[in-house]
Design a protein around this motif. Structure first.
Motif, PDB file in Angstrom:
ATOM      1  N   THR A  25       0.812  -1.203   0.000  1.00 16.84           N
ATOM      2  CA  THR A  25       0.000   0.000   0.000  1.00 16.84           C
ATOM      3  C   THR A  25       0.851   1.261   0.000  1.00 16.84           C
ATOM      4  OG1 THR A  25      -0.125   0.043   2.412  1.00 16.84           O
ATOM      5  CG2 THR A  25      -1.845  -1.169   1.266  1.00 16.84           C
ATOM      6  N   SER A  26       2.152   1.097  -0.246  1.00 18.75           N
ATOM      7  CA  SER A  26       3.045   2.244  -0.320  1.00 18.75           C
ATOM      8  C   SER A  26       2.554   3.220  -1.381  1.00 18.75           C
ATOM      9  CB  SER A  26       4.463   1.767  -0.666  1.00 18.75           C
ATOM     10  OG  SER A  26       5.281   2.860  -0.983  1.00 18.75           O
ATOM     11  N   PRO A  27       2.753   4.523  -1.184  1.00 19.12           N
ATOM     12  CA  PRO A  27       2.319   5.509  -2.186  1.00 19.12           C
ATOM     13  C   PRO A  27       2.932   5.269  -3.560  1.00 19.12           C
ATOM     14  CG  PRO A  27       2.886   6.595  -0.131  1.00 19.12           C
ATOM     15  CD  PRO A  27       3.304   5.168   0.013  1.00 19.12           C
ATOM     16  N   ASP A  28       4.001   4.537  -3.634  1.00 19.19           N
ATOM     17  CA  ASP A  28       4.649   4.285  -4.917  1.00 19.19           C
ATOM     18  C   ASP A  28       4.670   2.775  -5.177  1.00 19.19           C
ATOM     19  OD1 ASP A  28       7.797   5.338  -6.462  1.00 19.19           O
ATOM     20  OD2 ASP A  28       6.082   4.225  -7.236  1.00 19.19           O
ATOM     21  N   PRO A  29       3.566   2.177  -5.669  1.00 20.41           N
ATOM     22  CA  PRO A  29       3.470   0.726  -5.813  1.00 20.41           C
ATOM     23  C   PRO A  29       4.422   0.157  -6.847  1.00 20.41           C
ATOM     24  CG  PRO A  29       1.602   1.809  -6.867  1.00 20.41           C
ATOM     25  CD  PRO A  29       2.346   2.869  -6.127  1.00 20.41           C
ATOM     26  N   ASN A  30       4.999   0.996  -7.707  1.00 17.40           N
ATOM     27  CA  ASN A  30       5.917   0.485  -8.727  1.00 17.40           C
ATOM     28  C   ASN A  30       7.314   0.234  -8.188  1.00 17.40           C
ATOM     29  OD1 ASN A  30       4.003   0.621 -10.867  1.00 17.40           O
ATOM     30  ND2 ASN A  30       4.241   2.849 -10.874  1.00 17.40           N
ATOM     31  N   ARG A  31       7.553   0.640  -6.947  1.00 18.10           N
ATOM     32  CA  ARG A  31       8.881   0.441  -6.358  1.00 18.10           C
ATOM     33  C   ARG A  31       8.726  -0.486  -5.154  1.00 18.10           C
ATOM     34  NH1 ARG A  31      11.132   6.434  -5.602  1.00 18.10           N
ATOM     35  NH2 ARG A  31      13.205   5.632  -5.992  1.00 18.10           N
ATOM     36  N   LEU A  32       8.659  -1.766  -5.436  1.00 16.79           N
ATOM     37  CA  LEU A  32       8.435  -2.744  -4.382  1.00 16.79           C
ATOM     38  C   LEU A  32       9.601  -2.749  -3.414  1.00 16.79           C
ATOM     39  CD1 LEU A  32       7.073  -5.678  -6.562  1.00 16.79           C
ATOM     40  CD2 LEU A  32       5.760  -3.958  -5.310  1.00 16.79           C
ATOM     41  N   THR A  33       9.313  -3.023  -2.163  1.00 15.46           N
ATOM     42  CA  THR A  33      10.365  -3.083  -1.167  1.00 15.46           C
ATOM     43  C   THR A  33      10.016  -4.093  -0.101  1.00 15.46           C
ATOM     44  OG1 THR A  33      11.658  -1.819   0.433  1.00 15.46           O
ATOM     45  CG2 THR A  33       9.363  -1.192   0.179  1.00 15.46           C
ATOM     46  N   PHE A  34      11.029  -4.734   0.440  1.00 13.90           N
ATOM     47  CA  PHE A  34      10.836  -5.689   1.520  1.00 13.90           C
ATOM     48  C   PHE A  34      10.669  -4.958   2.842  1.00 13.90           C
ATOM     49  CE2 PHE A  34      12.760  -8.617   4.714  1.00 13.90           C
ATOM     50  CZ  PHE A  34      11.856  -9.661   4.585  1.00 13.90           C
ATOM     51  N   TRP A  35      11.233  -3.745   2.944  1.00 14.80           N
ATOM     52  CA  TRP A  35      11.205  -2.989   4.188  1.00 14.80           C
ATOM     53  C   TRP A  35      10.187  -1.866   4.089  1.00 14.80           C
ATOM     54  CZ3 TRP A  35      15.625  -4.420   1.616  1.00 14.80           C
ATOM     55  CH2 TRP A  35      16.425  -5.382   2.263  1.00 14.80           C
ATOM     56  N   HIS A  36       9.293  -1.816   5.037  1.00 17.69           N
ATOM     57  CA  HIS A  36       8.287  -0.763   5.055  1.00 17.69           C
ATOM     58  C   HIS A  36       8.571   0.172   6.218  1.00 17.69           C
ATOM     59  CE1 HIS A  36       4.595   1.352   4.470  1.00 17.69           C
ATOM     60  NE2 HIS A  36       4.102   0.976   5.630  1.00 17.69           N
ATOM     61  N   LEU A  37       9.036   1.372   5.920  1.00 16.30           N
ATOM     62  CA  LEU A  37       9.338   2.378   6.925  1.00 16.30           C
ATOM     63  C   LEU A  37      10.246   1.832   8.032  1.00 16.30           C
ATOM     64  CD1 LEU A  37       5.912   4.230   7.193  1.00 16.30           C
ATOM     65  CD2 LEU A  37       7.969   4.983   6.023  1.00 16.30           C
ATOM     66  N   GLY A  38      11.226   1.016   7.621  1.00 16.65           N
ATOM     67  CA  GLY A  38      12.256   0.557   8.541  1.00 16.65           C
ATOM     68  C   GLY A  38      12.065  -0.834   9.101  1.00 16.65           C
ATOM     69  N   TYR A  39      10.929  -1.485   8.842  1.00 17.31           N
ATOM     70  CA  TYR A  39      10.659  -2.815   9.371  1.00 17.31           C
ATOM     71  C   TYR A  39      10.420  -3.799   8.236  1.00 17.31           C
ATOM     72  CZ  TYR A  39      10.024   0.045  13.463  1.00 17.31           C
ATOM     73  OH  TYR A  39      10.259   0.944  14.462  1.00 17.31           O
ATOM     74  N   HIS A  40      10.658  -5.061   8.515  1.00 21.22           N
ATOM     75  CA  HIS A  40      10.349  -6.071   7.513  1.00 21.22           C
ATOM     76  C   HIS A  40       9.213  -6.955   7.999  1.00 21.22           C
ATOM     77  CE1 HIS A  40      12.375  -9.270   9.811  1.00 21.22           C
ATOM     78  NE2 HIS A  40      13.426  -8.491   9.928  1.00 21.22           N
ATOM     79  N   PRO A  41       8.462  -7.561   7.077  1.00 20.82           N
ATOM     80  CA  PRO A  41       7.400  -8.477   7.488  1.00 20.82           C
ATOM     81  C   PRO A  41       7.992  -9.611   8.318  1.00 20.82           C
ATOM     82  CG  PRO A  41       7.268  -7.996   5.136  1.00 20.82           C
ATOM     83  CD  PRO A  41       8.573  -7.461   5.607  1.00 20.82           C
ATOM     84  N   PHE A  42       7.259 -10.041   9.319  1.00 18.74           N
ATOM     85  CA  PHE A  42       7.748 -11.097  10.203  1.00 18.74           C
ATOM     86  C   PHE A  42       6.556 -11.965  10.614  1.00 18.74           C
ATOM     87  CE2 PHE A  42      11.531 -11.332  13.384  1.00 18.74           C
ATOM     88  CZ  PHE A  42      11.522 -12.724  13.334  1.00 18.74           C
ATOM     89  N   PRO A  43       5.861 -12.542   9.630  1.00 14.31           N
ATOM     90  CA  PRO A  43       4.672 -13.344   9.961  1.00 14.31           C
ATOM     91  C   PRO A  43       5.051 -14.640  10.662  1.00 14.31           C
ATOM     92  CG  PRO A  43       5.208 -13.568   7.637  1.00 14.31           C
ATOM     93  CD  PRO A  43       6.140 -12.533   8.189  1.00 14.31           C
ATOM     94  N   THR A  44       4.153 -15.135  11.471  1.00 11.96           N
ATOM     95  CA  THR A  44       4.336 -16.430  12.104  1.00 11.96           C
ATOM     96  C   THR A  44       2.968 -17.054  12.323  1.00 11.96           C
ATOM     97  OG1 THR A  44       5.491 -17.585  13.893  1.00 11.96           O
ATOM     98  CG2 THR A  44       4.287 -15.588  14.495  1.00 11.96           C
ATOM     99  N   VAL A  45       2.939 -18.254  12.822  1.00  7.80           N
ATOM    100  CA  VAL A  45       1.684 -18.955  13.057  1.00  7.80           C
ATOM    101  C   VAL A  45       0.778 -18.111  13.946  1.00  7.80           C
ATOM    102  CG1 VAL A  45       0.618 -20.996  14.082  1.00  7.80           C
ATOM    103  CG2 VAL A  45       2.779 -21.204  12.833  1.00  7.80           C
ATOM    104  N   GLY A  46      -0.413 -17.804  13.454  1.00  9.93           N
ATOM    105  CA  GLY A  46      -1.360 -17.026  14.233  1.00  9.93           C
ATOM    106  C   GLY A  46      -1.139 -15.541  14.205  1.00  9.93           C
ATOM    107  N   ALA A  47      -0.124 -15.072  13.498  1.00  9.42           N
ATOM    108  CA  ALA A  47       0.167 -13.635  13.437  1.00  9.42           C
ATOM    109  C   ALA A  47       0.623 -13.267  12.028  1.00  9.42           C
ATOM    110  CB  ALA A  47       1.213 -13.246  14.476  1.00  9.42           C
ATOM    111  N   PRO A  48      -0.271 -13.299  11.044  1.00 12.24           N
ATOM    112  CA  PRO A  48       0.129 -13.031   9.655  1.00 12.24           C
ATOM    113  C   PRO A  48       0.608 -11.610   9.418  1.00 12.24           C
ATOM    114  CG  PRO A  48      -2.266 -13.141   9.849  1.00 12.24           C
ATOM    115  CD  PRO A  48      -1.711 -13.605  11.159  1.00 12.24           C
ATOM    116  N   ARG A  49       0.276 -10.678  10.314  1.00 14.22           N
ATOM    117  CA  ARG A  49       0.699  -9.283  10.130  1.00 14.22           C
ATOM    118  C   ARG A  49       1.878  -8.917  11.027  1.00 14.22           C
ATOM    119  NH1 ARG A  49      -2.960  -4.478  10.140  1.00 14.22           N
ATOM    120  NH2 ARG A  49      -3.719  -5.223  12.156  1.00 14.22           N
TER     121      ARG A  49
END
Length: 407
Positions: free
Chosen positions: A318-342
């Motif tokens: 949902t970044s304002p610039d969807p054409n520039r994909l990134t693994f890091w969103h405002l300094g953090y990376h996704p860290f999903p686990t069982v029961g916590a997809p976000r």
């Protein structure tokens, strides 16, 4: 939540306290250190901003003589990035920074080398094209001087990776340090205290090795010195020539750099780098991440507005610039686990990390003091092994609470 009448009987060798409902993650922590890690470390879990697990074990020195204590801190490497990012978000929340404004708007020297359009968001997303240490480090000791490195990055020209999400493993800290210094007049180490530690009323949160007598664990293991050995050096130099692989390596390695990482008390740990030299307790990490898990608050203390917090935990697509994909969103990376997809957070070299789940109100801090190149691939998974036990325990506790209220 950790009252004397409601604490768990801990496994042998584990000290601290835990809510009985979180017995499973404590047992998992004990198994990891009894059968695998065998050095020292700590785990802290907060639920809705209140501690439910604070445990530690093992030893804090290379000789194995000094026991790990509640206030023992550890060098956490890239776990530091998540804490540094929260300092930036505190400034943005007060209107002192705009994520989509050019860095040079606040730090005029940064406009040199054609960097006038690089935004704060670009730096947080590792898209500045300034990851390569070889472009700014001229002597091994340079990396220990954060003011020098901030100046060199301000004068540098981005490389061909500008706009691409290429991990700024070390330069991330100097970039944000220079930015925040330009905005506030304070160093990042000072901002850790004024923006995070003091408002939260916590200890064990330092950028660089503290000089106040706080216990800091030694690094245990052969470390990463193999990269500069007779065998490792030519392999590393050859790998750097491969375009994408080379950028990953050059973001962390330069000739002679292994000297700063040598020994149980590496020289690097005395420097100020918001990407790599955070010295934290597990509980300090969990306290800071509680703000991301609880709409900007930790207990009774609000660090961020709800609006800013929602922006931080929003999916990267949902970044304002969807054409520039990134693994890091405002300094953090996704860290999903069982029961916590976000789930989101930031891992550090060796396997320490900070984690938050905005759906359950859980936050976790994990630290240990082993750094062994041969075991590194497995050590980097340690927190991922612990998190499912944490989320399942929280889910079970939540169902029990719901049943009690219904009755």
């Amino acid at each position: 939540m950790l009252t004397p009448t409601a604490t768990l009987t801990l496994p042998e060798g584990i000290r601290g306290a835990a809510d009985p409902r979180f017995a499973a993650p404590v047992r998992a922590f004990a198994r990891l250190f009894t059968h695998y890690v065998r050095t020292g470390g700590a785990l802290s879990v907060h639920l809705r901003g209140e501690p439910v697990v604070r445990v530690w074990t093992g030893t804090a020195d290379a000789a194995g003589d000094i026991p790990w204590e509640a206030d023992t801190t550890a060098l956490t490497f890239s776990t530091t990035k998540g804490i540094t990012s929260l300092v930036v978000h505190r400034l943005a929340d007060r209107g002192l920074l705009d994520y989509d404004a050019p860095v040079a708007e606040y730090w005029p020297e940064f406009a040199a080398g054609g960097k006038h359009s690089i935004t704060v968001r670009d730096v947080l997303a590792h898209r500045a094209g300034l990851s390569d240490l070889r472009r700014v480090v001229r002597a091994p000791g340079d990396v220990l001087d954060h003011l020098l490195m901030e100046q060199r990055l301000a004068a540098a020209t981005p490389d061909w990776t500008r706009g691409l999400p290429v991990y700024h493993a070390v330069t991330f800290g100097w970039l944000l340090g220079g930015l925040c210094r330009a905005v506030t007049g304070q160093s990042m180490a000072e901002l850790y205290r004024t923006e995070l530690a003091d408002p939260l009323g916590i200890t064990g949160l330092h950028l660089g090795r503290p000089s106040d007598g706080t216990p800091v664990a030694d690094l245990v293991g052969p470390s990463l010195n193999a990269t500069g050995s007779r065998l490792g050096k030519p392999i590393t130099l050859a790998a750097v020539r491969v375009p994408l692989v080379g950028k990953a390596i050059s973001s962390m390695h330069f000739t002679g750099g292994e000297e700063a990482m040598r020994g149980p008390i590496p020289e690097l740990s005395y420097s100020e780098n918001g990407a790599a030299t955070g010295v934290f307790t597990a509980d300090a990490i969990a306290s800071v991440y509680a703000t991301l898990a609880n709409d900007g608050s930790c207990g009774d203390t609000r660090l961020l507005s709800s609006r800013t917090t929602r922006a931080l935990i929003r999916s990267t697509n949902t970044s304002p610039d969807p054409n520039r994909l990134t693994f890091w969103h405002l300094g953090y990376h996704p860290f999903p686990t069982v029961g916590a997809p976000r789930g989101l957070g930031h891992m550090g070299l060796g396997g320490s990390g900070g984690w938050a789940d905005p759906d359950s109100g859980l936050s976790v801090g994990f630290v240990h003091n082993r750094l062994d190149l041969a075991r590194l691939p497995i050590d980097m998974t340690l927190m991922s092994l612990l998190l499912p036990t944490v989320t399942r325990a929280a889910s079970t506790a939540g169902r029990a609470e719901s049943a009690t209220r219904a009755a």
